[in-house]
Design a protein around this motif. Structure first.
Motif, PDB file in Angstrom:
ATOM      1  N   GLN A  15       0.783  -1.263   0.279  1.00 53.81           N
ATOM      2  CA  GLN A  15       0.127  -0.114   0.034  1.00 53.81           C
ATOM      3  C   GLN A  15       0.921   1.242  -0.005  1.00 53.81           C
ATOM      4  O   GLN A  15       2.076   1.338   0.586  1.00 53.81           O
ATOM      5  CB  GLN A  15      -0.895   0.011   1.137  1.00 53.81           C
ATOM      6  CG  GLN A  15      -1.857   1.059   1.115  1.00 53.81           C
ATOM      7  CD  GLN A  15      -2.794   1.105   2.511  1.00 53.81           C
ATOM      8  OE1 GLN A  15      -2.982  -0.208   3.173  1.00 53.81           O
ATOM      9  NE2 GLN A  15      -3.502   2.036   2.690  1.00 53.81           N
ATOM     10  N   ARG A  16       0.483   2.452  -0.674  1.00 55.36           N
ATOM     11  CA  ARG A  16       1.213   3.448  -0.788  1.00 55.36           C
ATOM     12  C   ARG A  16       0.196   4.769  -0.534  1.00 55.36           C
ATOM     13  O   ARG A  16      -1.056   4.684  -1.190  1.00 55.36           O
ATOM     14  CB  ARG A  16       1.836   3.680  -2.276  1.00 55.36           C
ATOM     15  CG  ARG A  16       2.644   4.891  -2.098  1.00 55.36           C
ATOM     16  CD  ARG A  16       3.360   4.968  -3.572  1.00 55.36           C
ATOM     17  NE  ARG A  16       4.028   6.388  -3.778  1.00 55.36           N
ATOM     18  CZ  ARG A  16       4.884   6.647  -4.753  1.00 55.36           C
ATOM     19  NH1 ARG A  16       4.968   5.880  -5.970  1.00 55.36           N
ATOM     20  NH2 ARG A  16       5.555   7.593  -4.927  1.00 55.36           N
ATOM     21  N   LEU A  17       0.607   5.421   0.418  1.00 55.70           N
ATOM     22  CA  LEU A  17      -0.231   6.621   0.593  1.00 55.70           C
ATOM     23  C   LEU A  17       0.612   8.018   0.245  1.00 55.70           C
ATOM     24  O   LEU A  17       1.864   8.475   0.633  1.00 55.70           O
ATOM     25  CB  LEU A  17      -0.358   6.637   2.425  1.00 55.70           C
ATOM     26  CG  LEU A  17      -1.394   7.986   2.881  1.00 55.70           C
ATOM     27  CD1 LEU A  17      -2.631   7.926   2.415  1.00 55.70           C
ATOM     28  CD2 LEU A  17      -1.319   7.892   4.386  1.00 55.70           C
ATOM     29  N   THR A  18      -0.113   8.621  -0.911  1.00 61.82           N
ATOM     30  CA  THR A  18       0.520   9.815  -1.294  1.00 61.82           C
ATOM     31  C   THR A  18      -0.061  11.005  -0.671  1.00 61.82           C
ATOM     32  O   THR A  18      -1.069  11.341  -1.086  1.00 61.82           O
ATOM     33  CB  THR A  18       0.763   9.949  -2.904  1.00 61.82           C
ATOM     34  OG1 THR A  18       1.198   8.662  -3.275  1.00 61.82           O
ATOM     35  CG2 THR A  18       1.311  10.991  -3.384  1.00 61.82           C
ATOM     36  N   LEU A  19       0.590  11.815   0.095  1.00 61.79           N
ATOM     37  CA  LEU A  19       0.189  12.757   0.819  1.00 61.79           C
ATOM     38  C   LEU A  19       0.836  14.219   0.122  1.00 61.79           C
ATOM     39  O   LEU A  19       1.803  13.912  -0.844  1.00 61.79           O
ATOM     40  CB  LEU A  19       0.406  12.794   1.943  1.00 61.79           C
ATOM     41  CG  LEU A  19      -0.176  11.726   2.994  1.00 61.79           C
ATOM     42  CD1 LEU A  19       0.338  11.665   4.355  1.00 61.79           C
ATOM     43  CD2 LEU A  19      -1.537  11.681   3.051  1.00 61.79           C
ATOM     44  N   ASP A  20       0.285  15.262   0.325  1.00 65.99           N
ATOM     45  CA  ASP A  20       0.908  16.629  -0.153  1.00 65.99           C
ATOM     46  C   ASP A  20       2.067  16.693   0.733  1.00 65.99           C
ATOM     47  O   ASP A  20       2.003  17.496   1.820  1.00 65.99           O
ATOM     48  CB  ASP A  20      -0.161  17.680  -0.165  1.00 65.99           C
ATOM     49  CG  ASP A  20       0.372  19.087  -0.687  1.00 65.99           C
ATOM     50  OD1 ASP A  20       1.675  19.118  -1.235  1.00 65.99           O
ATOM     51  OD2 ASP A  20      -0.118  20.214  -0.534  1.00 65.99           O
ATOM     52  N   GLY A  21       3.258  16.479   0.180  1.00 66.64           N
ATOM     53  CA  GLY A  21       4.519  16.562   0.893  1.00 66.64           C
ATOM     54  C   GLY A  21       5.304  15.535   1.728  1.00 66.64           C
ATOM     55  O   GLY A  21       6.135  15.477   2.273  1.00 66.64           O
ATOM     56  N   LEU A  22       4.433  14.336   1.328  1.00 70.44           N
ATOM     57  CA  LEU A  22       4.933  13.238   2.083  1.00 70.44           C
ATOM     58  C   LEU A  22       4.552  12.049   1.308  1.00 70.44           C
ATOM     59  O   LEU A  22       3.221  11.734   0.991  1.00 70.44           O
ATOM     60  CB  LEU A  22       4.521  12.884   3.607  1.00 70.44           C
ATOM     61  CG  LEU A  22       4.836  11.856   4.653  1.00 70.44           C
ATOM     62  CD1 LEU A  22       6.468  11.800   4.485  1.00 70.44           C
ATOM     63  CD2 LEU A  22       4.302  12.085   5.739  1.00 70.44           C
ATOM     64  N   ASP A  23       5.358  10.838   1.307  1.00 66.67           N
ATOM     65  CA  ASP A  23       5.024   9.447   0.554  1.00 66.67           C
ATOM     66  C   ASP A  23       5.177   8.548   1.433  1.00 66.67           C
ATOM     67  O   ASP A  23       6.612   8.463   1.978  1.00 66.67           O
ATOM     68  CB  ASP A  23       5.819   9.437  -0.635  1.00 66.67           C
ATOM     69  CG  ASP A  23       5.173   8.532  -1.475  1.00 66.67           C
ATOM     70  OD1 ASP A  23       4.079   8.299  -1.765  1.00 66.67           O
ATOM     71  OD2 ASP A  23       6.005   7.782  -1.798  1.00 66.67           O
ATOM     72  N   ILE A  24       4.205   7.551   2.013  1.00 58.18           N
ATOM     73  CA  ILE A  24       4.367   6.566   2.976  1.00 58.18           C
ATOM     74  C   ILE A  24       3.844   5.042   2.092  1.00 58.18           C
ATOM     75  O   ILE A  24       2.963   5.158   1.521  1.00 58.18           O
ATOM     76  CB  ILE A  24       3.381   6.719   4.066  1.00 58.18           C
ATOM     77  CG1 ILE A  24       3.790   8.022   4.708  1.00 58.18           C
ATOM     78  CG2 ILE A  24       3.561   5.470   4.936  1.00 58.18           C
ATOM     79  CD1 ILE A  24       2.793   8.300   6.003  1.00 58.18           C
ATOM     80  N   THR A  25       4.847   4.230   2.147  1.00 65.72           N
ATOM     81  CA  THR A  25       4.780   2.990   1.644  1.00 65.72           C
ATOM     82  C   THR A  25       4.758   1.906   2.953  1.00 65.72           C
ATOM     83  O   THR A  25       5.535   2.076   3.880  1.00 65.72           O
ATOM     84  CB  THR A  25       5.855   2.375   0.755  1.00 65.72           C
ATOM     85  OG1 THR A  25       6.153   3.425  -0.182  1.00 65.72           O
ATOM     86  CG2 THR A  25       5.806   1.033   0.206  1.00 65.72           C
ATOM     87  N   ILE A  26       3.810   0.964   2.884  1.00 73.50           N
ATOM     88  CA  ILE A  26       3.204  -0.023   3.995  1.00 73.50           C
ATOM     89  C   ILE A  26       3.832  -1.327   3.015  1.00 73.50           C
ATOM     90  O   ILE A  26       3.210  -1.477   1.957  1.00 73.50           O
ATOM     91  CB  ILE A  26       2.009   0.068   4.315  1.00 73.50           C
ATOM     92  CG1 ILE A  26       1.609   1.572   4.930  1.00 73.50           C
ATOM     93  CG2 ILE A  26       1.604  -0.934   5.227  1.00 73.50           C
ATOM     94  CD1 ILE A  26       0.448   1.895   5.293  1.00 73.50           C
ATOM     95  N   THR A  27       4.613  -2.062   3.868  1.00 78.39           N
ATOM     96  CA  THR A  27       4.885  -3.247   3.108  1.00 78.39           C
ATOM     97  C   THR A  27       5.080  -4.311   4.398  1.00 78.39           C
ATOM     98  O   THR A  27       4.904  -4.181   5.445  1.00 78.39           O
ATOM     99  CB  THR A  27       6.255  -3.152   2.326  1.00 78.39           C
ATOM    100  OG1 THR A  27       6.707  -4.404   1.620  1.00 78.39           O
ATOM    101  CG2 THR A  27       7.511  -2.842   3.432  1.00 78.39           C
ATOM    102  N   SER A  28       5.833  -5.354   4.056  1.00 84.00           N
ATOM    103  CA  SER A  28       6.243  -6.494   5.153  1.00 84.00           C
ATOM    104  C   SER A  28       7.529  -6.850   5.248  1.00 84.00           C
ATOM    105  O   SER A  28       8.254  -6.531   4.209  1.00 84.00           O
ATOM    106  CB  SER A  28       5.353  -7.754   4.516  1.00 84.00           C
ATOM    107  OG  SER A  28       5.576  -8.413   3.442  1.00 84.00           O
ATOM    108  N   GLN A  29       7.974  -7.353   6.146  1.00 85.95           N
ATOM    109  CA  GLN A  29       9.511  -7.768   6.292  1.00 85.95           C
ATOM    110  C   GLN A  29       9.695  -8.911   7.180  1.00 85.95           C
ATOM    111  O   GLN A  29       8.629  -9.071   8.026  1.00 85.95           O
ATOM    112  CB  GLN A  29      10.189  -6.589   6.883  1.00 85.95           C
ATOM    113  CG  GLN A  29       9.523  -5.795   8.177  1.00 85.95           C
ATOM    114  CD  GLN A  29      10.108  -6.404   9.508  1.00 85.95           C
ATOM    115  OE1 GLN A  29      11.404  -7.380   9.257  1.00 85.95           O
ATOM    116  NE2 GLN A  29       9.459  -6.296  10.551  1.00 85.95           N
ATOM    117  N   SER A  30      10.527  -9.690   6.968  1.00 88.30           N
ATOM    118  CA  SER A  30      10.841 -10.873   7.949  1.00 88.30           C
ATOM    119  C   SER A  30      12.099 -10.608   8.478  1.00 88.30           C
ATOM    120  O   SER A  30      12.409 -11.701   9.606  1.00 88.30           O
ATOM    121  CB  SER A  30      11.258 -12.094   6.937  1.00 88.30           C
ATOM    122  OG  SER A  30      11.911 -11.944   5.955  1.00 88.30           O
TER     123      SER A  30
END
Length: 239
Positions: free
Chosen positions: A72-87
């Motif tokens: 999932q990617r959340l693109t805001l005005d001035g900020l970009d957040i990516t949500i992912t998984s990790q092991s």
């Protein structure tokens, strides 16, 4: 002191008895009702209070259920957040943030599920941490620009930590903007800023205040207030 009771209409209710409480105050949480009660109140009195409050509480819309997903990617005005998984850290949520390029990655551990409420809360808290860090850079330049354009002269600016109160103007003329405004679209951020700037001339919510605020917003005050009320926050706003 806290006590959990089961109400016939409201289901589970968490009752907190406080010595300084003078009346019953109820609010809806995502999974139950929370009631603050006077310390001397008995269970029968608590149930009578809940009976009288039940119609209002049942009419309150359930909070938005927020769920995230891998990639999932959340693109805001001035900020970009990516949500992912990790092991690498399977039982943790790992946050990495680059102020230089205004990006953040929030990675859920492989032993955790995106469908779990605990994961949604943890990801939301990580998003809030990113927003707190980014808020001065994102919010204050625009706030100062609007103030200058409108001829307003606040005595100072602050970034506040509250999630419920998005803006405030005190009697000293200091305007506070919540870091949560980072998650709003630009037009709603401007609405919050202009609302607080209007308080520099009218500290109440009188007809004159709304006239000033509406003028600052080009006649769109009511429209933007309605949009803010209907806005679906991309995270758990209060937890």
């Amino acid at each position: 002191m806290e006590q959990v009771i089961e109400h016939k209409l409201l289901g589970q209710v968490i009752v907190t008895f406080k010595a300084n409480a003078r009346r019953f105050i109820a609010r809806r949480r995502p999974d139950c009702i929370a009631l603050t009660a006077p310390a001397r109140a008995g269970i029968a009195e608590v149930n009578r209070a809940l009976d009288s409050m039940a119609p209002r509480l049942m009419a309150v819309a359930q909070p938005q259920q927020v769920r995230f997903h891998d990639g999932q990617r959340l693109t805001l005005d001035g900020l970009d957040i990516t949500i992912t998984s990790q092991s690498v850290h399977p039982d943790r949520i790992v946050l990495s943030h680059s102020a230089a390029d205004s990006t953040a990655v929030i990675a859920l551990g492989s032993n955790m599920s995106f469908d779990d409420n605990k994961a949604a809360t943890g990801i939301s808290n990580a998003m809030k941490a990113v927003a707190r860090h980014a808020a001065p850079r994102i919010l204050l330049p625009r706030a100062r620009e609007l103030a200058a354009r409108l001829g307003c002269r606040p005595s100072g600016w602050k970034i506040s930590s509250g999630a419920r109160i998005l803006g405030q103007c005190d009697s000293a003329g200091i305007v506070s903007l919540s870091y949560m405004n980072v998650f709003l679209p630009a037009e709603l951020r401007d609405y919050i800023i202009c609302h607080e700037l209007a308080h520099l001339s009218e500290l109440n919510h009188s007809a004159r205040f709304h006239s000033v605020c509406d003028a600052y917003l080009g006649g769109r005050e009511k429209q933007l207030a309605a949009k803010l009320k209907q806005f679906n926050w991309p995270l758990i706003r209060k937890n």
